[in-house]
Motif scaffolding. Structure first.
Motif, PDB file in Angstrom:
ATOM      1  N   ARG A  58      62.061  30.171 146.975  1.00 49.42           N
ATOM      2  CA  ARG A  58      62.453  31.472 146.437  1.00 49.42           C
ATOM      3  C   ARG A  58      62.990  32.414 147.520  1.00 49.42           C
ATOM      4  O   ARG A  58      63.039  33.623 147.354  1.00 49.42           O
ATOM      5  CB  ARG A  58      61.310  32.122 145.670  1.00 49.42           C
ATOM      6  CG  ARG A  58      60.828  31.258 144.499  1.00 49.42           C
ATOM      7  CD  ARG A  58      59.772  31.882 143.652  1.00 49.42           C
ATOM      8  NE  ARG A  58      60.079  33.197 143.152  1.00 49.42           N
ATOM      9  CZ  ARG A  58      60.815  33.487 142.078  1.00 49.42           C
ATOM     10  NH1 ARG A  58      61.360  32.510 141.397  1.00 49.42           N
ATOM     11  NH2 ARG A  58      60.996  34.728 141.695  1.00 49.42           N
ATOM     12  N   LEU A  59      63.413  31.871 148.651  1.00 46.45           N
ATOM     13  CA  LEU A  59      63.951  32.704 149.722  1.00 46.45           C
ATOM     14  C   LEU A  59      65.248  33.394 149.302  1.00 46.45           C
ATOM     15  O   LEU A  59      65.542  34.491 149.769  1.00 46.45           O
ATOM     16  CB  LEU A  59      64.188  31.883 150.984  1.00 46.45           C
ATOM     17  CG  LEU A  59      62.934  31.432 151.722  1.00 46.45           C
ATOM     18  CD1 LEU A  59      63.292  30.535 152.890  1.00 46.45           C
ATOM     19  CD2 LEU A  59      62.125  32.626 152.186  1.00 46.45           C
ATOM     20  N   ASP A  60      66.014  32.756 148.415  1.00 51.97           N
ATOM     21  CA  ASP A  60      67.272  33.359 147.951  1.00 51.97           C
ATOM     22  C   ASP A  60      67.031  34.634 147.159  1.00 51.97           C
ATOM     23  O   ASP A  60      67.932  35.452 147.006  1.00 51.97           O
ATOM     24  CB  ASP A  60      68.060  32.372 147.088  1.00 51.97           C
ATOM     25  CG  ASP A  60      68.596  31.198 147.894  1.00 51.97           C
ATOM     26  OD1 ASP A  60      68.681  31.323 149.130  1.00 51.97           O
ATOM     27  OD2 ASP A  60      68.934  30.169 147.284  1.00 51.97           O
ATOM     28  N   THR A  61      65.818  34.819 146.649  1.00 48.22           N
ATOM     29  CA  THR A  61      65.531  36.007 145.837  1.00 48.22           C
ATOM     30  C   THR A  61      65.106  37.199 146.683  1.00 48.22           C
ATOM     31  O   THR A  61      65.032  38.314 146.177  1.00 48.22           O
ATOM     32  CB  THR A  61      64.414  35.721 144.806  1.00 48.22           C
ATOM     33  OG1 THR A  61      63.207  35.431 145.507  1.00 48.22           O
ATOM     34  CG2 THR A  61      64.788  34.546 143.907  1.00 48.22           C
ATOM     35  N   TYR A  65      66.254  37.880 153.345  1.00 49.39           N
ATOM     36  CA  TYR A  65      66.537  36.520 153.798  1.00 49.39           C
ATOM     37  C   TYR A  65      67.897  36.005 153.337  1.00 49.39           C
ATOM     38  O   TYR A  65      68.322  34.946 153.765  1.00 49.39           O
ATOM     39  CB  TYR A  65      65.440  35.564 153.328  1.00 49.39           C
ATOM     40  CG  TYR A  65      64.115  35.867 153.965  1.00 49.39           C
ATOM     41  CD1 TYR A  65      63.935  35.724 155.335  1.00 49.39           C
ATOM     42  CD2 TYR A  65      63.050  36.311 153.201  1.00 49.39           C
ATOM     43  CE1 TYR A  65      62.715  36.010 155.923  1.00 49.39           C
ATOM     44  CE2 TYR A  65      61.831  36.605 153.791  1.00 49.39           C
ATOM     45  CZ  TYR A  65      61.672  36.452 155.147  1.00 49.39           C
ATOM     46  OH  TYR A  65      60.479  36.733 155.724  1.00 49.39           O
ATOM     47  N   ARG A  66      68.587  36.718 152.473  1.00 42.56           N
ATOM     48  CA  ARG A  66      69.880  36.247 151.970  1.00 42.56           C
ATOM     49  C   ARG A  66      70.893  36.063 153.084  1.00 42.56           C
ATOM     50  O   ARG A  66      71.672  35.128 153.057  1.00 42.56           O
ATOM     51  CB  ARG A  66      70.418  37.211 150.919  1.00 42.56           C
ATOM     52  CG  ARG A  66      69.725  37.062 149.600  1.00 42.56           C
ATOM     53  CD  ARG A  66      70.454  37.792 148.498  1.00 42.56           C
ATOM     54  NE  ARG A  66      69.579  37.848 147.340  1.00 42.56           N
ATOM     55  CZ  ARG A  66      69.334  38.934 146.654  1.00 42.56           C
ATOM     56  NH1 ARG A  66      69.939  40.060 146.972  1.00 42.56           N
ATOM     57  NH2 ARG A  66      68.518  38.906 145.638  1.00 42.56           N
ATOM     58  N   GLN A  67      70.906  36.961 154.030  1.00 38.76           N
ATOM     59  CA  GLN A  67      71.874  36.906 155.127  1.00 38.76           C
ATOM     60  C   GLN A  67      71.212  36.492 156.445  1.00 38.76           C
ATOM     61  O   GLN A  67      71.765  36.738 157.515  1.00 38.76           O
ATOM     62  CB  GLN A  67      72.567  38.268 155.285  1.00 38.76           C
ATOM     63  CG  GLN A  67      73.267  38.762 154.039  1.00 38.76           C
ATOM     64  CD  GLN A  67      74.356  37.801 153.573  1.00 38.76           C
ATOM     65  OE1 GLN A  67      75.064  37.226 154.368  1.00 38.76           O
ATOM     66  NE2 GLN A  67      74.474  37.631 152.267  1.00 38.76           N
ATOM     67  N   PHE A  73      67.007  35.919 164.556  1.00 39.01           N
ATOM     68  CA  PHE A  73      65.608  35.492 164.497  1.00 39.01           C
ATOM     69  C   PHE A  73      64.846  36.070 165.685  1.00 39.01           C
ATOM     70  O   PHE A  73      65.287  35.994 166.827  1.00 39.01           O
ATOM     71  CB  PHE A  73      65.543  33.962 164.526  1.00 39.01           C
ATOM     72  CG  PHE A  73      64.242  33.405 164.043  1.00 39.01           C
ATOM     73  CD1 PHE A  73      64.048  33.125 162.708  1.00 39.01           C
ATOM     74  CD2 PHE A  73      63.213  33.156 164.930  1.00 39.01           C
ATOM     75  CE1 PHE A  73      62.853  32.601 162.258  1.00 39.01           C
ATOM     76  CE2 PHE A  73      62.015  32.638 164.496  1.00 39.01           C
ATOM     77  CZ  PHE A  73      61.843  32.361 163.152  1.00 39.01           C
ATOM     78  N   GLU A  74      63.713  36.651 165.406  1.00 40.91           N
ATOM     79  CA  GLU A  74      62.907  37.301 166.450  1.00 40.91           C
ATOM     80  C   GLU A  74      61.936  36.290 167.061  1.00 40.91           C
ATOM     81  O   GLU A  74      60.861  36.037 166.522  1.00 40.91           O
ATOM     82  CB  GLU A  74      62.140  38.483 165.854  1.00 40.91           C
ATOM     83  CG  GLU A  74      61.354  39.281 166.865  1.00 40.91           C
ATOM     84  CD  GLU A  74      62.237  39.838 167.970  1.00 40.91           C
ATOM     85  OE1 GLU A  74      61.913  39.591 169.142  1.00 40.91           O
ATOM     86  OE2 GLU A  74      63.244  40.497 167.654  1.00 40.91           O
ATOM     87  N   VAL A  75      62.318  35.706 168.188  1.00 39.58           N
ATOM     88  CA  VAL A  75      61.492  34.674 168.815  1.00 39.58           C
ATOM     89  C   VAL A  75      60.410  35.246 169.723  1.00 39.58           C
ATOM     90  O   VAL A  75      59.549  34.509 170.191  1.00 39.58           O
ATOM     91  CB  VAL A  75      62.354  33.674 169.628  1.00 39.58           C
ATOM     92  CG1 VAL A  75      63.221  32.860 168.717  1.00 39.58           C
ATOM     93  CG2 VAL A  75      63.165  34.376 170.669  1.00 39.58           C
TER      94      VAL A  75
END
Length: 96
Positions: A58-61, A65-67, A73-75
């Motif tokens: 459900r990450l697309d929702t 997280y869409r873009q 990314f915070e490493v």
């Protein structure tokens, strides 16, 4: 039935739409007489699996997280570097 067969042939003309192949191996070999998925069938299976994983995650929702990209990314968050490395490796060469 005819419509399904026609669609299968369109997807897999090389193997006459069966979706499976049989290897020419000697009697007694573990794959003797077994139907193995053809290239087209394996590709379709991978696509279905990826779609299911996207749906289940459900990450697309989630708008944040869409873009999402690896560039943003915070490493520096403790414990995240190992996950980042594994995710990046998987994205570059997904395994089945």
């Amino acid at each position: 039935m005819q419509g399904q067969q026609g669609a299968a042939e369109e997807r897999c003309a090389q193997f006459r739409g069966t979706g499976f192949v049989r290897r020419e191996v000697p009697f007694g070999h573990p794959q003797f007489g077994k139907a193995l998925p053809c290239v087209c069938t394996r590709k379709a299976q991978r696509q279905r699996k990826a779609a299911l994983l996207r749906e289940l995650s459900r990450l697309d929702t989630l708008p944040r997280y869409r873009q999402a990209t690896f560039e943003h990314f915070e490493v520096s968050v403790p414990g995240v570097a190992e996950a980042y490395t594994a995710a990046l490796a998987f994205a570059e060469q997904p395994s089945e």
